[in-house]
Enzyme design. Structure first.
Site, short mmCIF file in Angstrom:
data_model
loop_
_atom_site.label_atom_id
_atom_site.label_comp_id
_atom_site.label_asym_id
_atom_site.label_seq_id
_atom_site.Cartn_x
_atom_site.Cartn_y
_atom_site.Cartn_z
N ASP A 101 -14.38 5.57 39.46
CA ASP A 101 -13.07 6.19 38.81
C ASP A 101 -12.00 6.57 39.71
OD1 ASP A 101 -12.43 6.85 35.38
OD2 ASP A 101 -11.44 8.07 37.27
N SER A 102 -10.99 6.48 39.70
CA SER A 102 -10.12 6.93 40.85
C SER A 102 -9.75 8.38 40.64
CB SER A 102 -8.78 5.99 40.86
OG SER A 102 -7.78 6.28 39.74
N GLN A 150 10.57 18.92 39.80
CA GLN A 150 9.66 18.34 38.60
C GLN A 150 10.38 17.18 37.78
OE1 GLN A 150 9.10 21.59 36.10
NE2 GLN A 150 8.54 22.90 37.81
N CYS A 151 11.35 16.87 38.00
CA CYS A 151 12.20 15.64 37.31
C CYS A 151 11.51 14.51 37.86
CB CYS A 151 13.74 15.83 37.56
SG CYS A 151 14.43 17.30 36.73
N THR A 160 -10.62 0.93 36.09
CA THR A 160 -10.58 0.09 34.50
C THR A 160 -10.54 -1.63 34.74
OG1 THR A 160 -9.41 1.77 33.36
CG2 THR A 160 -9.35 -0.42 32.40
N THR A 202 4.75 6.32 40.86
CA THR A 202 4.28 7.46 39.92
C THR A 202 3.61 6.89 38.69
OG1 THR A 202 5.10 9.91 40.27
CG2 THR A 202 5.82 8.76 38.32
#
Ligand code: ASP
Length: 345
Positions: A56-57, A277-278, A14, A164
């Site tokens: 686009d990544s 997953q947290c 972007t 993240t």
């Protein structure tokens, strides 16, 4: 004193878009950025621009990481730092991969991008770009302030392999849940020097690892995961490593079939790494019975690693030529500050 020289590498995303006279989004020409963003001239850095085929990544592949690593290696001596403009969607994967692939890195490699295209008035790209350039050129005496792969976004600089993408909407798109920011940017850039890694072998040659394993998969647990599907994934030809996204502090079902499916995979030489997953927190497999089962069959703790770091670490470790002992050692210890070992957690 000579100005720091920065190589600006544009890869797509972007940040590199602007509207043309008809209002259509078209690629931004970073070679002409001095006309578009004249204030960049006031920065105390010399900038060269290289444009890779903009993508686009979401289309990033490990081949792209190899091309990026080669570009950095080929220009390593000529420049004091590197800024990589990248789409936000997979930026944390690229930052994590580069952190492992650029062995013996002693110069800044700062990734950034934007949520709003550069050519839109309200863009966040301008500030992200300017500050990333400033950080990449920042020196303390004769040494770079941030000699590691880092990600700058919305006023915060993070260790790349700790990040993240946490929001598709907020301008503050990235978080580093388990490691403090390397810098907070307000009126001044406040570096957290204690959190920044410094190379042991300062001034040595940069080496790049270009052989990444294709045999890595992520399996995210959910209540109802089926034996047939799990066994099918674990018996795929060429599988070498599994990032197992478990619950909470590294917990998984205790059912006999589940544990045996993993035990058999591990016996066939597949590395299984446990990450949570947290968003925040660490795996601690000794805590509950549901974690002890995994520990007892040889599942490796990913500690507080992100999935992005775990996947790319496995690709890196399972790809290169290494003795089993060396691989094991690198699996269990942080290579580039990607996790917090238990004794300092
Ligand atoms: N889809 C875009 C990309 O990752 C999103 C962005 O750049 O923010 O390339």
């Amino acid at each position: 004193m000579k100005k720091p020289s920065i190589l600006l590498i544009y890869t797509g995303g972007t940040i590199g878009m602007r509207r043309d006279a008809n209002g259509t989004l078209v690629p931004f020409d970073f070679n002409a950025m001095y006309e578009e963003i004249p204030s960049i001239k006031r920065l105390n850095v010399d900038i060269d621009v290289v444009t890779m085929t903009p993508i686009d990544s979401s289309n990033v592949t490990p081949q792209r990481w190899v091309e990026l690593a080669e570009l950095i290696r080929d220009n390593y001596r000529r420049f004091d730092g590197f800024v990589v403009l990248h789409g936000t969607d997979t930026m944390s994967y690229t930052a994590s991969a580069l952190s492992f692939m650029l062995e013996n890195l002693a110069k800044p490699v700062i990734l950034t991008g934007s949520q709003i295209p550069m050519g839109i008035l309200r863009t966040d790209g301008r500030e992200n770009l300017i500050t990333a350039l400033e950080i990449a050129g920042a020196m303390r005496d004769v040494h770079p302030v941030v000699p590691e792969v880092a990600l700058y976004f919305q006023n915060r600089l993070f260790r790349g392999n700790r990040t993240t993408k946490q929001s598709a909407e907020e301008l503050s798109a990235f978080s580093s849940y388990n490691y403090p920011a390397l810098a907070e940017v307000g009126v001044n850039i406040a570096y957290n020097h204690a959190a920044i890694a410094h190379p042991v072998d300062d001034g040595g040659e940069l080496r790049i690892a270009t052989s990444l394993s294709e045999g890595v998969v992520v399996i995210k647990l959910f209540p109802g995961i089926g034996e047939g599907i799990l066994r099918a994934i674990l018996s795929v030809d060429g599988l070498k490593g599994v990032v197992l996204e478990t619950y909470g502090s590294g917990n998984a079902p205790t059912s006999e079939w589940f544990i045996s499916a993993l035990r058999e995979a591990i016996a066939r030489g597949i590395v299984v790494m446990n990450v949570t997953q947290c968003a925040g927190g660490s795996v601690s497999m000794g805590l509950y019975e549901t974690g002890v089962g995994l520990q007892s069959i040889g599942v490796v703790s990913g500690h507080d690693m992100t999935t992005e770091a775990a996947v790319t670490k496995l690709m890196y470790l399972l790809g290169g030529e290494r003795s089993p002992e060396e691989r094991r050692r690198l699996l269990l210890e942080p290579i580039k500050g990607e996790f917090t070992p238990d004794d300092v957690a």
